[in-house]
Design a protein around this motif. Structure first.
Motif, short mmCIF file in Angstrom:
data_model
loop_
_atom_site.label_atom_id
_atom_site.label_comp_id
_atom_site.label_asym_id
_atom_site.label_seq_id
_atom_site.Cartn_x
_atom_site.Cartn_y
_atom_site.Cartn_z
N ARG A 195 0.70 -1.16 -0.31
CA ARG A 195 -0.02 0.05 -0.02
C ARG A 195 0.83 1.20 -0.11
O ARG A 195 0.55 2.23 -0.88
N ALA A 196 2.01 1.21 0.88
CA ALA A 196 2.79 2.45 1.04
C ALA A 196 3.39 2.74 -0.43
O ALA A 196 3.50 3.99 -0.77
N LYS A 204 2.04 1.82 -3.51
CA LYS A 204 1.35 2.28 -4.42
C LYS A 204 0.85 3.50 -4.18
O LYS A 204 0.86 4.44 -5.19
N ASN A 205 0.74 4.17 -2.77
CA ASN A 205 0.39 5.43 -2.45
C ASN A 205 1.63 6.20 -3.09
O ASN A 205 1.38 7.36 -3.61
N GLN A 251 7.24 3.45 4.20
CA GLN A 251 6.65 4.52 3.79
C GLN A 251 7.39 5.93 3.83
O GLN A 251 7.31 6.66 2.95
N PHE A 269 -4.25 6.82 -6.04
CA PHE A 269 -4.17 5.75 -5.07
C PHE A 269 -3.89 6.47 -3.83
O PHE A 269 -2.75 6.64 -3.27
N SER A 270 -4.59 7.50 -3.43
CA SER A 270 -4.05 8.63 -2.44
C SER A 270 -4.39 8.55 -1.01
O SER A 270 -4.09 9.39 -0.05
N SER A 271 -4.90 7.21 -0.79
CA SER A 271 -5.48 7.14 0.55
C SER A 271 -4.26 6.15 1.26
O SER A 271 -4.23 5.14 1.55
N LEU A 272 -3.25 7.11 2.33
CA LEU A 272 -2.39 6.31 3.04
C LEU A 272 -3.16 5.58 4.15
O LEU A 272 -4.26 6.33 4.92
#
Lengths: 239, 239
Positions: free
Chosen positions: A23-24, A26-27, A150, B140-143
């Protein structure tokens, strides 16, 4: 540029961390994830924590060894929370991002992260040209693995999107890959053993010093050829 | 300065996030945590994820309303992943840290973070003077909440410790003098001639390449000693 920068996780214990890291990544618009001997992968925990970054997980490359994960990389950076006695060149997160984004214009770059509890071994750090570190409270300096990734990915994204990166590269030759560099060190170690400069088994500190010296100079493929040519002649001359 | 900056979490659902945030704060030398209507607190999950930042959890102030948590603050910044229609002044993470650390010299400053799924309401943002945001992948902006707090606390720490952060240098050994370096090149050239890698008189281009390679790595006195030791052994081994 970010497509040429990979995140390598060595022996991650908690699958949740792998998901959180996907997730980090792709963010921050990173996609290349390499997993060296993950304890559990794939896993439902990882998918849950990825929160939609399933594509990063799905394309992750699972490897048996660190060397496999970085074989085609010219630039390898290893994360370290501790100050090592080894005086390895150390980049703080922001400097790391500057260097990595610049190098990624023409090279494959790896950021390597170790185990949750013990980080990277000295032997693994020997494969890195730089230590990378997050500035933090000296009395409580161990970040959660995903939190650390992150911070680095945030700095990478900020750097890559900050300015039109100068396409300047000082008349440089193609850098050697990790495989080429390791081949040279192997050859060097054999030669130093043959001339009795080091003895098999107790060669670590001298070899580590020499690695440090050569990694500072960022060897090109052509230079590795020359150095190995010297090693060959030096052994040949004894016959 | 950092003692005057608090992290305020509004209606956090997952206690694990509260623990991870306590850890992220302590990593970055922040101590002031305020929890507005946390779903579950205290909790074993939070303590586990805090990984030793129990003191931050233990001193956390639990409030019923956001206004209570920020009552004594002169400066209030609210995190927002989305671009709001409200034309609120927006600071990116690094600018937020600059502003917050400066303001914290004489003021109480709050960084406010909303719910995992929906962030802060418009009414809550009305209590803020600034929106704060992390630059990231627009698609994909939600950390993760804890990851977002980690980025802000990292920037706060870096800003507050800027001088220390910039002064990091690889505790290096004394560099070799020109005389020592030239002595090494001389010795190297003799050795390469002896092993027939180069011939007397026509050695310029190889030697120039090797000089360039070694000069990039800025040799220390100790390293010159080691390299010359290798050269000595390499010649000795032929006798």
């Amino acid at each position: 540029m970010l497509a040429n920068i990979r995140i390598v996780l060595v022996e991650t214990s908690h699958p949740g961390n792998i998901g959180a890291i996907a997730r980090a990544m792709k963010n921050m618009a990173l996609t290349e994830l390499y997993l060296v001997k993950p304890k559990t992968f794939p896993s439902a925990d990882a998918t849950a924590r990825a929160s939609g970054a399933d594509d990063v997980l799905a394309s992750a490359v699972v490897c048996d060894t660190l060397n496999e994960a970085i074989a085609d990389c010219e630039v390898v950076m290893g994360a370290s929370a501790r100050d090592r006695t080894i005086g390895w060149p150390t980049l703080l997160a922001k400097q790391c991002a500057q260097q990595a984004v610049q190098d990624a214009q023409t090279n494959q770059v790896a950021l390597v992260f170790g185990r949750e509890n013990s980080g990277l071994t000295n032997a693994e750090l020997d494969s890195c040209q730089y230590l990378i570190r997050i500035p933090c409270n000296k009395d409580f300096s161990s970040l959660n693995l995903a939190a650390a990734v992150q911070v680095f990915t945030y700095e990478l994204y900020s750097e890559a999107n900050q300015k039109a990166v100068e396409q300047v590269s000082p008349e440089s030759e193609p850098l050697a890959t990790s495989t080429q560099i390791e081949g040279f060190y192997q050859h060097l170690q054999e030669t130093l053993t043959a001339i009795d400069f080091i003895q098999s088994g107790q060669s670590n500190s001298v070899m580590r010093r020499l690695r440090r010296l050569y990694s500072r100079s960022r060897l090109s493929t052509r230079e590795v050829d020359i150095l190995r040519g010297i090693l060959r002649m030096s052994q040949g001359s004894k016959e």
